[in-house]
Design an enzyme around this catalytic site. Structure first.
Site, PDB file in Angstrom:
ATOM      1  N   ASN A   9       0.757  -1.156  -0.109  1.00  0.00           N
ATOM      2  CA  ASN A   9      -0.019  -0.019   0.017  1.00  0.00           C
ATOM      3  C   ASN A   9       1.052   1.066  -0.061  1.00  0.00           C
ATOM      4  O   ASN A   9       1.520   1.743   0.951  1.00  0.00           O
ATOM      5  CB  ASN A   9      -1.050   0.038   1.289  1.00  0.00           C
ATOM      6  CG  ASN A   9      -1.748   1.333   1.477  1.00  0.00           C
ATOM      7  OD1 ASN A   9      -1.762   2.105   0.486  1.00  0.00           O
ATOM      8  ND2 ASN A   9      -2.095   1.399   2.416  1.00  0.00           N
ATOM      9  N   TRP A  10       0.958   1.703  -1.262  1.00  0.00           N
ATOM     10  CA  TRP A  10       1.884   3.038  -1.114  1.00  0.00           C
ATOM     11  C   TRP A  10       1.058   4.225  -0.589  1.00  0.00           C
ATOM     12  O   TRP A  10       1.954   5.164  -0.315  1.00  0.00           O
ATOM     13  CB  TRP A  10       2.277   3.333  -2.636  1.00  0.00           C
ATOM     14  CG  TRP A  10       3.164   2.216  -3.520  1.00  0.00           C
ATOM     15  CD1 TRP A  10       3.421   1.203  -3.189  1.00  0.00           C
ATOM     16  CD2 TRP A  10       3.417   2.398  -4.794  1.00  0.00           C
ATOM     17  NE1 TRP A  10       4.325   0.627  -3.845  1.00  0.00           N
ATOM     18  CE2 TRP A  10       4.289   1.454  -5.144  1.00  0.00           C
ATOM     19  CE3 TRP A  10       3.190   3.563  -5.905  1.00  0.00           C
ATOM     20  CZ2 TRP A  10       4.856   1.124  -6.463  1.00  0.00           C
ATOM     21  CZ3 TRP A  10       3.719   3.290  -7.055  1.00  0.00           C
ATOM     22  CH2 TRP A  10       4.536   2.023  -7.326  1.00  0.00           C
ATOM     23  N   LYS A  11      -0.004   4.094  -0.169  1.00  0.00           N
ATOM     24  CA  LYS A  11      -0.747   5.428   0.113  1.00  0.00           C
ATOM     25  C   LYS A  11      -0.491   6.436  -0.706  1.00  0.00           C
ATOM     26  O   LYS A  11      -0.180   6.322  -2.042  1.00  0.00           O
ATOM     27  CB  LYS A  11      -0.256   5.712   1.696  1.00  0.00           C
ATOM     28  CG  LYS A  11      -0.126   4.767   2.601  1.00  0.00           C
ATOM     29  CD  LYS A  11       0.148   4.807   4.150  1.00  0.00           C
ATOM     30  CE  LYS A  11       0.474   3.548   4.780  1.00  0.00           C
ATOM     31  NZ  LYS A  11       0.255   3.924   6.286  1.00  0.00           N
ATOM     32  N   HIS A  98      -9.467   0.673   4.930  1.00  0.00           N
ATOM     33  CA  HIS A  98      -8.120   0.946   5.786  1.00  0.00           C
ATOM     34  C   HIS A  98      -8.477   2.232   6.977  1.00  0.00           C
ATOM     35  O   HIS A  98      -9.214   2.715   6.891  1.00  0.00           O
ATOM     36  CB  HIS A  98      -7.096   1.617   4.803  1.00  0.00           C
ATOM     37  CG  HIS A  98      -5.812   1.493   5.360  1.00  0.00           C
ATOM     38  ND1 HIS A  98      -5.284   2.743   6.171  1.00  0.00           N
ATOM     39  CD2 HIS A  98      -4.673   0.870   5.047  1.00  0.00           C
ATOM     40  CE1 HIS A  98      -3.898   2.293   6.298  1.00  0.00           C
ATOM     41  NE2 HIS A  98      -3.762   1.290   5.955  1.00  0.00           N
ATOM     42  N   GLU A 100      -6.639   4.383   8.033  1.00  0.00           N
ATOM     43  CA  GLU A 100      -6.648   5.951   7.653  1.00  0.00           C
ATOM     44  C   GLU A 100      -8.161   6.380   7.054  1.00  0.00           C
ATOM     45  O   GLU A 100      -8.214   7.580   7.016  1.00  0.00           O
ATOM     46  CB  GLU A 100      -5.366   6.221   6.700  1.00  0.00           C
ATOM     47  CG  GLU A 100      -4.164   6.018   7.539  1.00  0.00           C
ATOM     48  CD  GLU A 100      -3.080   5.357   6.709  1.00  0.00           C
ATOM     49  OE1 GLU A 100      -3.017   5.606   5.559  1.00  0.00           O
ATOM     50  OE2 GLU A 100      -1.889   4.961   7.377  1.00  0.00           O
ATOM     51  N   GLU A 170      -5.153  -5.044  10.859  1.00  0.00           N
ATOM     52  CA  GLU A 170      -4.060  -4.026  10.973  1.00  0.00           C
ATOM     53  C   GLU A 170      -4.466  -3.348  12.254  1.00  0.00           C
ATOM     54  O   GLU A 170      -5.243  -2.224  12.491  1.00  0.00           O
ATOM     55  CB  GLU A 170      -4.134  -2.869   9.920  1.00  0.00           C
ATOM     56  CG  GLU A 170      -3.936  -3.623   8.538  1.00  0.00           C
ATOM     57  CD  GLU A 170      -3.359  -2.586   7.581  1.00  0.00           C
ATOM     58  OE1 GLU A 170      -2.278  -2.831   6.957  1.00  0.00           O
ATOM     59  OE2 GLU A 170      -4.064  -1.593   7.178  1.00  0.00           O
ATOM     60  N   GLY A 176       2.393   2.244  10.603  1.00  0.00           N
ATOM     61  CA  GLY A 176       3.504   3.298  10.606  1.00  0.00           C
ATOM     62  C   GLY A 176       4.261   3.913  11.586  1.00  0.00           C
ATOM     63  O   GLY A 176       4.872   5.091  11.683  1.00  0.00           O
ATOM     64  N   SER A 216       3.685  -2.276  10.421  1.00  0.00           N
ATOM     65  CA  SER A 216       5.193  -1.951  10.534  1.00  0.00           C
ATOM     66  C   SER A 216       5.897  -3.442  10.275  1.00  0.00           C
ATOM     67  O   SER A 216       6.655  -3.876  11.015  1.00  0.00           O
ATOM     68  CB  SER A 216       5.483  -1.665  12.020  1.00  0.00           C
ATOM     69  OG  SER A 216       5.048  -0.247  12.061  1.00  0.00           O
ATOM     70  N   GLY A 237       3.059  -1.214   4.181  1.00  0.00           N
ATOM     71  CA  GLY A 237       2.836   0.309   4.021  1.00  0.00           C
ATOM     72  C   GLY A 237       4.199   0.613   3.556  1.00  0.00           C
ATOM     73  O   GLY A 237       4.789   0.381   2.510  1.00  0.00           O
ATOM     74  N   GLY A 238       5.021   1.243   4.549  1.00  0.00           N
ATOM     75  CA  GLY A 238       6.259   1.716   4.597  1.00  0.00           C
ATOM     76  C   GLY A 238       7.296   0.769   3.898  1.00  0.00           C
ATOM     77  O   GLY A 238       7.885   1.513   2.889  1.00  0.00           O
TER      78      GLY A 238
HETATM   79  C1  PEP Z   1      -0.538   0.174   5.871  1.00  0.00           C
HETATM   80  O1  PEP Z   1      -0.436   1.164   5.636  1.00  0.00           O
HETATM   81  O2  PEP Z   1      -1.691  -0.603   5.701  1.00  0.00           O
HETATM   82  C2  PEP Z   1       0.450  -0.429   6.884  1.00  0.00           C
HETATM   83  C3  PEP Z   1       0.452  -1.341   7.232  1.00  0.00           C
HETATM   84  O3  PEP Z   1       1.430   0.547   6.955  1.00  0.00           O
HETATM   85  P1  PEP Z   1       3.017   0.182   7.581  1.00  0.00           P
HETATM   86  O4  PEP Z   1       3.517  -1.184   6.991  1.00  0.00           O
HETATM   87  O5  PEP Z   1       3.870   1.208   7.235  1.00  0.00           O
HETATM   88  O6  PEP Z   1       2.718   0.253   9.135  1.00  0.00           O
END
Ligand code: PEP
Length: 255
Positions: A9-11, A98, A100, A170, A176, A216, A237-238
């Site tokens: 997930n590049w956001k 999600h 966010e 999640e 993040g 993470s 994500g990251g």
């Molecule tokens: C996400 O955005 O779904 C996520 C899990 O981010 P991260 O891996 O950066 O915690």
């Protein structure tokens, strides 16, 4: 059948040239991953979706997902993109609910349900997110919250439609933040999620539904998490913004 899935997930990150360069690094690896039974999905910002589909799928077999959609098929919804539009482009997956989207854009359980329904109606796979906040975990409410989110999002789904659903657990406190759920916390919640699915749809559907962990996840902890019995992959994500890290995560399954 339960699949091993790693979705990035590049956001709202990476300019087009950066995204294209990242995917160039992923492409040579996707065939090997597929042979070992791992589906790699990249969910770029929505505006990249059309060229992502034409370029990336031609060069390597990267699946393209969307990060969000709107539940109505068409109409006066300025700024929105429907599940039907994504499906007609050839998008195979869409992240729904999600955290966010829930916290920053006010998506309720009911909105998540309508979006899930729209994605499934378009024959795409919905990656339905659930997860508790830190406050909810500290109050011991994590299972009640996740169960409510799942019951609401999946209300009215048939066993047949459940074949187009992937769940992503999640924990909001891990997204993040650099804090990852321990393997014990992840396994406990994933097993619980499977038990909720069994209650709603029967044990066969529960056993066949992929449940991804997100929060993470990185090369250093992916193998341990993916080794848990009920963890079938990750929503990343990251670490999905860096090709070597994303590939290392995708190569963390012990088959
Ligand atoms: C996400 O955005 O779904 C996520 C899990 O981010 P991260 O891996 O950066 O915690």
């Amino acid at each position: 059948m339960r699949k091993n899935i790693v979705a990035g997930n590049w956001k709202m990150n990476l300019q087009p040239a950066e995204g294209a360069a990242l995917v160039q690094e992923l492409c040579p690896q996707t065939e090997t991953l597929q042979h070992s039974g791992v589906t790699l999905i990249v969910c770029p910002p929505l505006i990249y979706t059309a060229w992502a589909l034409s370029d990336w799928q031609r060069e390597g077999r990267i699946e393209v997902g969307a990060q969000n959609c709107y539940h109505e098929a068409s109409g006066a919804y300025t700024g929105e993109v429907s599940a039907a539009m994504l499906a007609n482009l050839g998008v195979g997956y869409c992240i729904v609910g999600h955290s966010e989207r829930r916290s920053l854009f006010g998506e309720t359980d009911e909105v998540v349900r309508r979006k899930t329904e729209a994605v499934v109606a378009q024959e795409m796979t919905a990656i339905v997110c659930c997860g508790e906040t830190l406050d909810e975990r500290e109050k011991g409410q994590e299972k009640a919250v996740v169960a409510r989110q799942l019951r609401e999002a999946l209300r009215g789904m048939s066993n047949e439609q459940m074949k187009q659903i992937v769940i992503a657990y999640e924990p909001v406190w891990a997204i993040g933040t650099g804090k990852t759920a321990t393997t014990a916390q992840a396994q406990e919640m994933h097993a619980f999620i499977r038990s909720v699915l069994a209650e709603l749809f029967g044990s066969e559907t529960a056993q066949n539904t992929s449940i991804l962990y997100g929060g993470s996840c990185k090369p250093e902890n992916a193998a341990e998490l993916f080794a848990c019995e009920d963890v079938d992959g990750g929503l990343i994500g990251g670490a999905s913004l860096n090709a070597p890290d994303f590939l290392a995560i995708a190569n963390s399954f012990q088959h």
